[in-house]
Design an enzyme around this catalytic site. Structure first.
Site, PDB file in Angstrom:
ATOM      1  N   HIS A   1      21.536  48.873   5.802  1.00 31.65           N
ATOM      2  CA  HIS A   1      21.423  48.527   7.219  1.00 31.65           C
ATOM      3  C   HIS A   1      21.035  49.728   8.081  1.00 31.65           C
ATOM      4  CE1 HIS A   1      23.286  44.435   7.084  1.00 31.65           C
ATOM      5  NE2 HIS A   1      23.609  44.904   5.892  1.00 31.65           N
TER       6      HIS A   1
ATOM      7  N   ASP B   1      22.214  45.510  14.949  1.00 33.97           N
ATOM      8  CA  ASP B   1      22.307  44.832  13.664  1.00 33.97           C
ATOM      9  C   ASP B   1      23.125  43.553  13.853  1.00 33.97           C
ATOM     10  OD1 ASP B   1      23.747  44.253  11.003  1.00 33.97           O
ATOM     11  OD2 ASP B   1      22.298  45.787  10.422  1.00 33.97           O
TER      12      ASP B   1
END
Length: 166
Positions: free
Chosen positions: A21, A114
């Site tokens: 991520h 995110d």
């Protein structure tokens, strides 16, 4: 990044600290920096980026209180909600500080976050800042999640007849 070098527009990035991520968010940061934006990246105590490798960015550490947790897959369902609850107030305070000092950081253009860092939308809504969702997942991950989450709701996991011994 030396705060004296701030450009007129700032993008705040909020990556999830989990494997796979952070890198896409850093790649986006370099693209946005090349387009003239100053970059502020908030990060977690869990799996922090190496700030020395990215001196052109401002890094804001969010104390998550999770550094003693096991960030394994089996524990993510507990860690993600706790992480989001712990970050909310501190992140809002950081954003307010940035907004009060546009001469240092630049005017916040938007927040890119995110999908696991969903606290961001509530804070951004409170401060009337636009957001962009970045979901650094593959199609295979989406398919697996669609198959996994219904089984979680049906209490099929962990499998009752499966005993793992080491």
């Amino acid at each position: 990044m030396d705060v004296k070098e701030a450009k007129t527009c700032c993008v705040v990035l909020v990556p999830s600290p989990f494997q796979g991520h952070v890198t896409p968010m850093l790649q986006l940061a370099y693209v946005l920096r090349a387009k003239g934006f100053s970059i502020v990246i908030s990060y977690s105590e869990v799996n922090p980026p190496d700030n020395s490798k990215h001196p052109e960015f401002v890094f804001l550490k969010l104390k998550d209180g999770l550094s003693n947790h096991d960030a394994s897959l089996l524990n993510l369902f507990d860690i993600i909600p706790e992480m989001n609850a712990n970050y909310k107030v501190l992140f809002r305070d950081y954003l307010m500080e940035i907004m009060e000092k546009p001469e240092l950081y630049g005017q916040i253009s938007c927040i890119v976050y995110d999908h696991l860092m969903y606290f961001t939308t509530e804070v951004a809504d409170q401060l009337k800042l636009p957001t962009i969702l970045l979901r650094p997942s593959s199609y295979g991950h989406l398919e697996a999640a669609c198959a996994f989450f219904p089984t979680q709701e049906g209490n099929y996991f962990p499998l009752p007849d499966l005993a793992i011994s080491f």
